[in-house]
Design a protein around this motif. Structure first.
Motif, mmCIF file in Angstrom:
data_model
loop_
_atom_site.group_PDB
_atom_site.id
_atom_site.type_symbol
_atom_site.label_atom_id
_atom_site.label_comp_id
_atom_site.label_asym_id
_atom_site.label_seq_id
_atom_site.Cartn_x
_atom_site.Cartn_y
_atom_site.Cartn_z
ATOM 1 N N GLU A 170 64.073 134.440 11.693
ATOM 2 C CA GLU A 170 63.554 133.103 11.937
ATOM 3 C C GLU A 170 64.732 132.132 12.011
ATOM 4 O OE1 GLU A 170 60.737 132.331 8.853
ATOM 5 O OE2 GLU A 170 59.320 133.864 9.562
ATOM 6 N N PRO B 262 65.976 125.486 11.421
ATOM 7 C CA PRO B 262 65.463 124.314 12.152
ATOM 8 C C PRO B 262 66.574 123.631 12.931
ATOM 9 C CG PRO B 262 64.688 124.342 9.881
ATOM 10 C CD PRO B 262 65.752 125.407 9.988
ATOM 11 N N GLU C 109 64.596 120.107 18.783
ATOM 12 C CA GLU C 109 63.727 120.812 19.710
ATOM 13 C C GLU C 109 64.267 120.797 21.127
ATOM 14 O OE1 GLU C 109 59.794 119.374 19.456
ATOM 15 O OE2 GLU C 109 59.452 120.047 17.398
ATOM 16 N N PRO D 298 54.308 131.646 16.887
ATOM 17 C CA PRO D 298 55.682 131.191 17.154
ATOM 18 C C PRO D 298 56.231 131.814 18.432
ATOM 19 C CG PRO D 298 55.426 131.875 14.856
ATOM 20 C CD PRO D 298 54.181 132.312 15.575
ATOM 21 N N LYS E 101 67.413 130.088 21.967
ATOM 22 C CA LYS E 101 67.430 128.643 22.137
ATOM 23 C C LYS E 101 67.089 128.255 23.578
ATOM 24 C CE LYS E 101 68.551 127.203 18.023
ATOM 25 N NZ LYS E 101 67.621 126.335 17.247
ATOM 26 N N SER F 1 63.456 128.459 24.251
ATOM 27 C CA SER F 1 62.634 127.687 23.313
ATOM 28 C C SER F 1 61.909 128.582 22.318
ATOM 29 C CB SER F 1 61.608 126.835 24.078
ATOM 30 O OG SER F 1 62.237 125.986 25.000
ATOM 31 N N CYS F 2 62.561 129.667 21.895
ATOM 32 C CA CYS F 2 61.985 130.568 20.901
ATOM 33 C C CYS F 2 62.494 130.188 19.507
ATOM 34 C CB CYS F 2 62.358 132.027 21.199
ATOM 35 S SG CYS F 2 61.660 132.654 22.741
ATOM 36 N N THR F 3 61.656 130.359 18.512
ATOM 37 C CA THR F 3 62.033 130.021 17.142
ATOM 38 C C THR F 3 62.318 131.255 16.301
ATOM 39 O OG1 THR F 3 59.702 129.974 16.448
ATOM 40 C CG2 THR F 3 60.684 127.894 17.208
ATOM 41 N N GLN F 4 62.142 132.443 16.859
ATOM 42 C CA GLN F 4 62.458 133.656 16.126
ATOM 43 C C GLN F 4 62.832 134.780 17.088
ATOM 44 O OE1 GLN F 4 58.913 134.290 13.775
ATOM 45 N NE2 GLN F 4 57.871 135.408 15.410
#
Length: 292
Positions: free
Chosen positions: A85, A88, A91, A197, A231, A234-237
């Motif tokens: 993960e 933060p 965005e 996600p 990145k 736009s993936c968070t994991q």
């Protein structure tokens, strides 16, 4: 499934695919009626593989045959998942579009020479043979162009328009590192499933063994590539299955220095399973390759 269709299909599929032998129990006519017609049944397989979301408890209920002569049907494998993960961040942040030294991208699996895919597929099998004590390997070639294309097609059907716009209407999924012989190979599949996600999935990974010092650099470069593409898409994991331990160690080092969270666990959904039709027990067989 609530009407028992999945159970029926998975119970009867063996009799249409498996090579006839004493290892396969007789067809349960009392329960299922007339056996499949030979003209519609290839009957040339020594095993079957299946990827499904039904879960291991459901698989356990499926047997080949009935009564005392029945044998185990679908045995779950390929269930070790590692998920990173990302920490933060803004965005609007977009990862670097440049690639680590030696790596280059391809628009599609179809752009990769078939000779190279065959070499990588064979290397996967040889590596598995060296690392397992199983008597038999059931090999489902992960570099099959059809399998790789299916994984990508399935995974990107919800791709946001803004991500496509950044990439000229397409996403580069395929990467090769030409600095190793044979080349290292990576296939990524960004997924945008609703209400979940956004995830960058490692669909296929084949790293060429190199010297110890070069290996550390290789894992560093690979993680840099994965992180930047996560990145960019736009993936968070980032998610992968059955990953090599040195790569996991590199991820752990990254989390200590940069934040984020590394989670390793046994999957309970979208599991690969094997049905073995040969002599002996499924415990003597290891499932290799397949879909990720």
């Amino acid at each position: 499934m609530s009407k028992g269709y999945a159970t029926r299909m998975l119970s009867l599929l063996h009799y249409a695919l498996a090579i006839p032998s004493p290892a396969i129990p007789s067809f349960p006519e009392d329960e299922f009626g007339t056996p499949p017609s030979p003209e519609h049944s290839p009957r040339n397989a020594t095993y079957s593989t299946l990827w499904s979301d039904v879960g291991r408890d459901f698989y356990r209920t499926i047997k080949i045959g009935r009564g005392e002569e029945s044998r185990e049907g679908w045995i779950v494998g390929a269930d070790q998942e590692v998920r990173y993960e990302l920490p933060p961040s803004n965005e609007e942040e977009i990862g670097s579009t440049s690639l680590p030294q030696g790596w280059r991208s391809f628009h599609s699996i179809s752009d990769i020479p078939s000779e190279l895919l065959n070499t990588l597929s064979l290397r996967t099998l040889i590596t598995a043979q060296e690392q397992t004590s199983a008597k038999t390997l059931a090999y489902d070639a992960p570099t099959s162009p059809g399998l790789l294309e299916f994984t990508i097609t399935r995974s990107v059907r919800f791709t946001p328009a803004v991500v496509l716009e950044r990439n000229g209407g397409a996403i580069q999924h395929v990467y090769i590192n030409d600095s190793t012989v044979p080349p290292s190979f990576l296939v990524l599949a960004p997924t945008y499933t609703p209400n979940e996600p956004h995830t960058l999935k490692i669909s296929y990974l084949s790293l060429t063994p190199v010297t110890e010092e070069a290996t550390r650099q290789q894992f560093t470069d690979l993680f840099t590539l994965l992180y930047s593409r996560a990145k960019e898409y736009s993936c968070t994991q980032i998610e992968g299955w059955q990953l090599p331990q040195p790569l996991i160690d590199a991820w752990q080092q990254w989390t200590r220095e940069n934040g984020g969270k590394l989670i390793s666990h046994v999957r309970e959904e979208h599991l690969g399973a094997l049905a073995w039709y040969g002599a002996g027990t499924p415990a003597d067989v290891e499932m290799v390759g397949g879909q990720l």
